[in-house]
Scaffold this active site. Structure first.
Site, PDB file in Angstrom:
ATOM      1  N   GLY A  35       0.820  -1.211   0.000  1.00 35.36           N
ATOM      2  CA  GLY A  35       0.000   0.000   0.000  1.00 35.36           C
ATOM      3  C   GLY A  35       0.850   1.255   0.000  1.00 35.36           C
ATOM      4  N   HIS A  41       4.061   1.983  -8.131  1.00 31.08           N
ATOM      5  CA  HIS A  41       3.040   0.932  -8.085  1.00 31.08           C
ATOM      6  C   HIS A  41       2.080   1.077  -9.273  1.00 31.08           C
ATOM      7  CE1 HIS A  41       4.106   1.601  -3.706  1.00 31.08           C
ATOM      8  NE2 HIS A  41       4.401   0.326  -3.869  1.00 31.08           N
TER       9      HIS A  41
HETATM   10  P1  AMP Z   1       6.081  -2.144  -1.577  1.00 28.25           P
HETATM   11  O1  AMP Z   1       4.659  -1.738  -1.449  1.00 28.25           O
HETATM   12  O2  AMP Z   1       7.059  -1.101  -1.209  1.00 28.25           O
HETATM   13  O3  AMP Z   1       6.351  -3.466  -0.923  1.00 28.25           O
HETATM   14  O4  AMP Z   1       6.308  -2.384  -3.119  1.00 28.25           O
HETATM   15  C1  AMP Z   1       5.459  -3.175  -3.883  1.00 28.25           C
HETATM   16  C2  AMP Z   1       6.066  -3.374  -5.228  1.00 28.25           C
HETATM   17  O5  AMP Z   1       6.265  -2.106  -5.848  1.00 28.25           O
HETATM   18  C3  AMP Z   1       7.456  -4.052  -5.162  1.00 28.25           C
HETATM   19  O6  AMP Z   1       7.577  -4.977  -6.230  1.00 28.25           O
HETATM   20  C4  AMP Z   1       8.385  -2.884  -5.340  1.00 28.25           C
HETATM   21  O7  AMP Z   1       9.633  -3.242  -5.888  1.00 28.25           O
HETATM   22  C5  AMP Z   1       7.591  -2.018  -6.306  1.00 28.25           C
HETATM   23  N1  AMP Z   1       8.073  -0.629  -6.271  1.00 28.25           N
HETATM   24  C6  AMP Z   1       8.198   0.179  -5.193  1.00 28.25           C
HETATM   25  N2  AMP Z   1       8.737   1.364  -5.550  1.00 28.25           N
HETATM   26  C7  AMP Z   1       8.972   1.288  -6.886  1.00 28.25           C
HETATM   27  C8  AMP Z   1       9.535   2.176  -7.850  1.00 28.25           C
HETATM   28  N3  AMP Z   1       9.986   3.386  -7.513  1.00 28.25           N
HETATM   29  N4  AMP Z   1       9.614   1.751  -9.131  1.00 28.25           N
HETATM   30  C9  AMP Z   1       9.179   0.520  -9.500  1.00 28.25           C
HETATM   31  N5  AMP Z   1       8.637  -0.358  -8.636  1.00 28.25           N
HETATM   32  C10 AMP Z   1       8.530   0.012  -7.355  1.00 28.25           C
END
Ligand code: AMP
Length: 304
Positions: A35, A41
């Site tokens: 989230g 995302h």
């Molecule tokens: P998180 O909610 O932080 O666990 O991230 C969920 C997904 O979004 C994971 O696969 C992350 O690697 C991806 N994600 C988070 N930040 C970025 C970003 N700046 N660019 C690309 N993917 C992202």
């Protein structure tokens, strides 16, 4: 009229919905998140849409991947905004369980990857990747996706999950997209909101230094001296460096030298005040396609 998003809160609801797809067997695409959704995302959701018939987004702040001294309670929870973003990206199903729904008080089984998860963040966040693999395996079992997309922002997480998928014969296409960045180069992260104005101004130097270090390594500069120079450059600007390191891909072994045309991950974790930032650059990204990783994951992100 776009179809309204379906919000599911329990494993039973999700399994019931998933079983209903058996008759038509659509391609299910899955994006797991915690989230506090941002453009990174949104990009995952935008890219998964044309690749599947049905898209599932999960929002779950996974307690087992946070250490005892980490920010589980403080992790931002912005459900209403997340829902708007998910609707705007045409997500079909949002799975948003409560912690007790995913982990009963009697939960005692964990999944551990034992090679790729060891260096870099694994060294400084014991148990973190064990929490990630455990929750992602549970989510894969519930959603049963054909394709799951992750961000290269968390490159080690992606390689750990890629390895788990292969080792445990999960048969999901585990793919990554390039890191989405601010125009000044800072990787988008929900933690960027914690940066003071001064630290926000400094933050783009993080990626810039990584990109410069990668360019030097590719040009044949000696490994340990170049890593040390990168670390010192970051410290000199005001970052506290937790690690700056380079590992071979996809094994995550420590190299003695950087060989031309071989793939490496150059990754770092730094603190600006109390805020921990991670970022990375793939050195020689084209070499990864030759060993079975899909090309869009590794668009070069190096300074020229
Ligand atoms: P998180 O909610 O932080 O666990 O991230 C969920 C997904 O979004 C994971 O696969 C992350 O690697 C991806 N994600 C988070 N930040 C970025 C970003 N700046 N660019 C690309 N993917 C992202």
């Amino acid at each position: 009229m776009p179809k309204p998003i379906k919000i599911l809160r329990t494993r039973n609801e999700l399994q019931h919905w998933r079983a209903g797809l058996e008759a038509t067997r659509p391609t299910v695409g899955f994006v797991p998140t915690m989230g506090a959704l941002h453009r990174g995302h949104a990009e995952l959701l935008r890219r998964i849409r044309p690749r599947c018939d049905v898209s599932v987004l999960s929002i779950f702040v996974n307690p087992t991947q946070f250490g005892p001294s980490e920010d589980l309670a403080k992790y931002p929870r912005t459900f209403e905004r997340d829902l708007e973003l998910a609707c705007a990206q045409g997500v079909d199903v949002l799975f948003a369980p409560a912690p007790e729904e995913m982990y009963s008080s009697a939960h005692s089984t964990f999944v551990e990857e034992t090679q790729v998860s060891r260096p870099l963040c694994g060294q400084f966040r014991p148990g973190h990747f064990r929490g990630v693999t455990t929750v992602v395996l549970k989510l894969f079992n519930l959603v049963r996706p054909k394709l799951a997309l992750f961000g290269m922002k968390d490159a080690q997480q992606f390689f750990v999950l890629h390895q788990m998928n292969r080792d445990l014969d999960l048969r999901v296409s585990v793919e990554a997209i390039p890191t989405v960045r601010e125009p000044d180069g800072l990787a988008l992260s929900s933690r960027n909101a914690y940066l003071s104005a001064d630290h926000r101004e400094l933050a783009p130097r993080f990626y810039k230094t990584l990109a410069e270090t990668s360019t030097r390594l590719r040009a044949g500069a000696p490994l340990s001296a170049t890593l040390e120079a990168g670390r010192q450059a970051l410290e000199a600007c005001g970052f506290t460096v937790q690690y700056l390191d380079c590992v071979e891909l996809p094994t995550f072994n420590s190299p003695n030298v950087v060989l031309p045309g071989c793939p490496y991950l150059l990754a770092a974790a730094v603190y600006l005040g109390a805020t921990r930032l991670i970022d990375n650059v793939i050195v020689n990204p084209a070499a990864l396609t030759a060993i079975g990783y899909s090309a869009p994951s590794f668009e070069p992100a190096e300074s020229s």
